[in-house]
Design a protein around this motif. Sequence first.
Motif, PDB file in Angstrom:
ATOM      1  N   ALA A 151       0.886  -1.255   0.039  1.00  0.00           N
ATOM      2  CA  ALA A 151       0.082   0.160   0.167  1.00  0.00           C
ATOM      3  C   ALA A 151       0.766   1.304   0.046  1.00  0.00           C
ATOM      4  N   ALA A 152       1.833   1.300   0.925  1.00  0.00           N
ATOM      5  CA  ALA A 152       2.863   2.597   0.824  1.00  0.00           C
ATOM      6  C   ALA A 152       3.613   2.582  -0.516  1.00  0.00           C
ATOM      7  N   ARG A 153       3.780   1.609  -1.141  1.00  0.00           N
ATOM      8  CA  ARG A 153       4.664   1.766  -2.289  1.00  0.00           C
ATOM      9  C   ARG A 153       3.745   2.143  -3.588  1.00  0.00           C
ATOM     10  N   ALA A 154       2.485   1.787  -3.356  1.00  0.00           N
ATOM     11  CA  ALA A 154       1.381   2.547  -4.316  1.00  0.00           C
ATOM     12  C   ALA A 154       0.917   3.794  -3.948  1.00  0.00           C
ATOM     13  N   GLY A 155       1.413   4.244  -2.933  1.00  0.00           N
ATOM     14  CA  GLY A 155       1.145   5.783  -2.403  1.00  0.00           C
ATOM     15  C   GLY A 155      -0.341   5.928  -1.699  1.00  0.00           C
ATOM     16  N   VAL A 156      -0.803   4.606  -1.216  1.00  0.00           N
ATOM     17  CA  VAL A 156      -1.832   4.732  -0.388  1.00  0.00           C
ATOM     18  C   VAL A 156      -1.513   4.567   1.025  1.00  0.00           C
ATOM     19  N   ARG A 157      -2.423   5.232   2.152  1.00  0.00           N
ATOM     20  CA  ARG A 157      -1.985   5.278   3.206  1.00  0.00           C
ATOM     21  C   ARG A 157      -2.060   4.145   4.054  1.00  0.00           C
ATOM     22  N   SER A 158      -2.754   3.183   3.618  1.00  0.00           N
ATOM     23  CA  SER A 158      -3.028   2.021   4.467  1.00  0.00           C
ATOM     24  C   SER A 158      -3.419   0.784   3.657  1.00  0.00           C
ATOM     25  N   LEU A 159      -3.186  -0.504   4.082  1.00  0.00           N
ATOM     26  CA  LEU A 159      -3.734  -1.581   3.464  1.00  0.00           C
ATOM     27  C   LEU A 159      -5.145  -1.586   3.456  1.00  0.00           C
ATOM     28  N   ALA A 160      -5.796  -1.274   4.372  1.00  0.00           N
ATOM     29  CA  ALA A 160      -7.355  -1.222   4.404  1.00  0.00           C
ATOM     30  C   ALA A 160      -7.725  -0.434   3.317  1.00  0.00           C
ATOM     31  N   ALA A 161      -7.311   0.665   2.989  1.00  0.00           N
ATOM     32  CA  ALA A 161      -7.539   1.896   2.120  1.00  0.00           C
ATOM     33  C   ALA A 161      -7.217   1.275   0.704  1.00  0.00           C
ATOM     34  N   LEU A 162      -6.190   0.532   0.435  1.00  0.00           N
ATOM     35  CA  LEU A 162      -5.940   0.004  -0.893  1.00  0.00           C
ATOM     36  C   LEU A 162      -7.093  -1.116  -1.063  1.00  0.00           C
ATOM     37  N   LEU A 163      -7.367  -1.793  -0.397  1.00  0.00           N
ATOM     38  CA  LEU A 163      -8.315  -3.061  -0.313  1.00  0.00           C
ATOM     39  C   LEU A 163      -9.806  -2.272  -1.004  1.00  0.00           C
ATOM     40  N   ARG A 164     -10.032  -1.115  -0.076  1.00  0.00           N
ATOM     41  CA  ARG A 164     -11.376  -0.726  -0.586  1.00  0.00           C
ATOM     42  C   ARG A 164     -11.222  -0.039  -1.680  1.00  0.00           C
ATOM     43  N   LEU A 165     -10.229   0.510  -2.067  1.00  0.00           N
ATOM     44  CA  LEU A 165     -10.006   1.037  -3.719  1.00  0.00           C
ATOM     45  C   LEU A 165     -10.108  -0.036  -4.561  1.00  0.00           C
ATOM     46  N   LEU A 166      -9.748  -1.296  -4.261  1.00  0.00           N
ATOM     47  CA  LEU A 166      -9.675  -2.368  -5.185  1.00  0.00           C
ATOM     48  C   LEU A 166     -11.099  -2.956  -5.223  1.00  0.00           C
ATOM     49  N   ASP A 167     -11.661  -2.885  -4.040  1.00  0.00           N
ATOM     50  CA  ASP A 167     -13.069  -3.355  -4.003  1.00  0.00           C
ATOM     51  C   ASP A 167     -14.079  -2.387  -4.859  1.00  0.00           C
ATOM     52  N   ARG A 168     -13.898  -1.246  -4.778  1.00  0.00           N
ATOM     53  CA  ARG A 168     -14.787  -0.374  -5.723  1.00  0.00           C
ATOM     54  C   ARG A 168     -14.698  -0.721  -7.365  1.00  0.00           C
ATOM     55  N   ARG A 169     -13.965  -1.477  -7.606  1.00  0.00           N
ATOM     56  CA  ARG A 169     -13.580  -1.747  -9.066  1.00  0.00           C
ATOM     57  C   ARG A 169     -14.002  -3.098  -9.465  1.00  0.00           C
ATOM     58  N   ASP A 170     -14.647  -3.128 -10.765  1.00  0.00           N
ATOM     59  CA  ASP A 170     -15.206  -4.309 -11.284  1.00  0.00           C
ATOM     60  C   ASP A 170     -13.811  -5.140 -11.913  1.00  0.00           C
ATOM     61  N   GLY A 171     -13.981  -6.308 -12.036  1.00  0.00           N
ATOM     62  CA  GLY A 171     -12.748  -7.186 -12.496  1.00  0.00           C
ATOM     63  C   GLY A 171     -12.663  -8.127 -11.717  1.00  0.00           C
ATOM     64  N   ALA A 172     -12.105  -9.175 -12.568  1.00  0.00           N
ATOM     65  CA  ALA A 172     -12.265 -10.813 -11.925  1.00  0.00           C
ATOM     66  C   ALA A 172     -10.702 -10.744 -11.207  1.00  0.00           C
ATOM     67  N   HIS A 173      -9.617  -9.870 -11.435  1.00  0.00           N
ATOM     68  CA  HIS A 173      -8.437 -10.316 -10.912  1.00  0.00           C
ATOM     69  C   HIS A 173      -7.897  -9.007 -10.491  1.00  0.00           C
ATOM     70  N   VAL A 174      -6.634  -9.139  -9.583  1.00  0.00           N
ATOM     71  CA  VAL A 174      -6.032  -7.838  -9.041  1.00  0.00           C
ATOM     72  C   VAL A 174      -4.805  -8.201  -9.655  1.00  0.00           C
ATOM     73  N   TYR A 175      -4.277  -6.994 -10.141  1.00  0.00           N
ATOM     74  CA  TYR A 175      -2.682  -6.981 -10.928  1.00  0.00           C
ATOM     75  C   TYR A 175      -1.865  -5.971  -9.903  1.00  0.00           C
ATOM     76  N   ARG A 176      -0.711  -6.247  -9.943  1.00  0.00           N
ATOM     77  CA  ARG A 176       0.241  -5.605  -9.290  1.00  0.00           C
ATOM     78  C   ARG A 176       1.226  -5.157 -10.448  1.00  0.00           C
ATOM     79  N   VAL A 177       1.351  -3.733 -10.425  1.00  0.00           N
ATOM     80  CA  VAL A 177       2.030  -3.180 -11.586  1.00  0.00           C
ATOM     81  C   VAL A 177       3.122  -2.304 -11.262  1.00  0.00           C
TER      82      VAL A 177
END
Length: 161
Positions: free
Chosen positions: A58-84
């Motif tokens: 989460a920190a390396r993605a510029g997001v303040r916490s893991l919980a916030a990152l997971l919330r951001l991902l949960d708001r999106r459609d799509g079957a898979h999560v990708y690390r870029v």
Amino acid sequence: MISRATAEGIAEGSVTLAFRRWDRPRVRPGGTQRTGAGVIRFDSIEEVDPATLTEDDAARAGVRSLAALLRLLDRRDGAHVYRVRVCAAGDDPRVALREQAELSDDDRGAVDARLDRMDAARADGPWTRQVLRLIADRPGVRAPDLAASAPSGGSRRACEA
């Protein structure tokens, strides 16, 4: 899409990862994207299980916490999560082009020829010069706003193209 804040973080080096929820990857390693903070390069992409993500991710993605990152991902459609993995790849070349106010006769001829080809390819007839006049009359206005102000449907479709 990369937000302005994230793009600036990538440009300064504080953001090195992006996480996206997609049905399939939408970027490729080595690919680039122009942003307001410069060109971003995608170094690698891998599918990840969201349950394996960490606070460091989460920190390396510029997001303040893991919980916030997971919330951001949960708001999106799509079957898979990708690390870029991302990095800055330089300045946006369009900035330098905007600063170049003079065109040679050859450059102007090449632009005119390309516009003529675009006009000829459109069944509704020529449109490029009308769109360029709209842009010249309202510099800095976003394309959707220009399209909404266009006097006819023909130029509106051209602005959205």
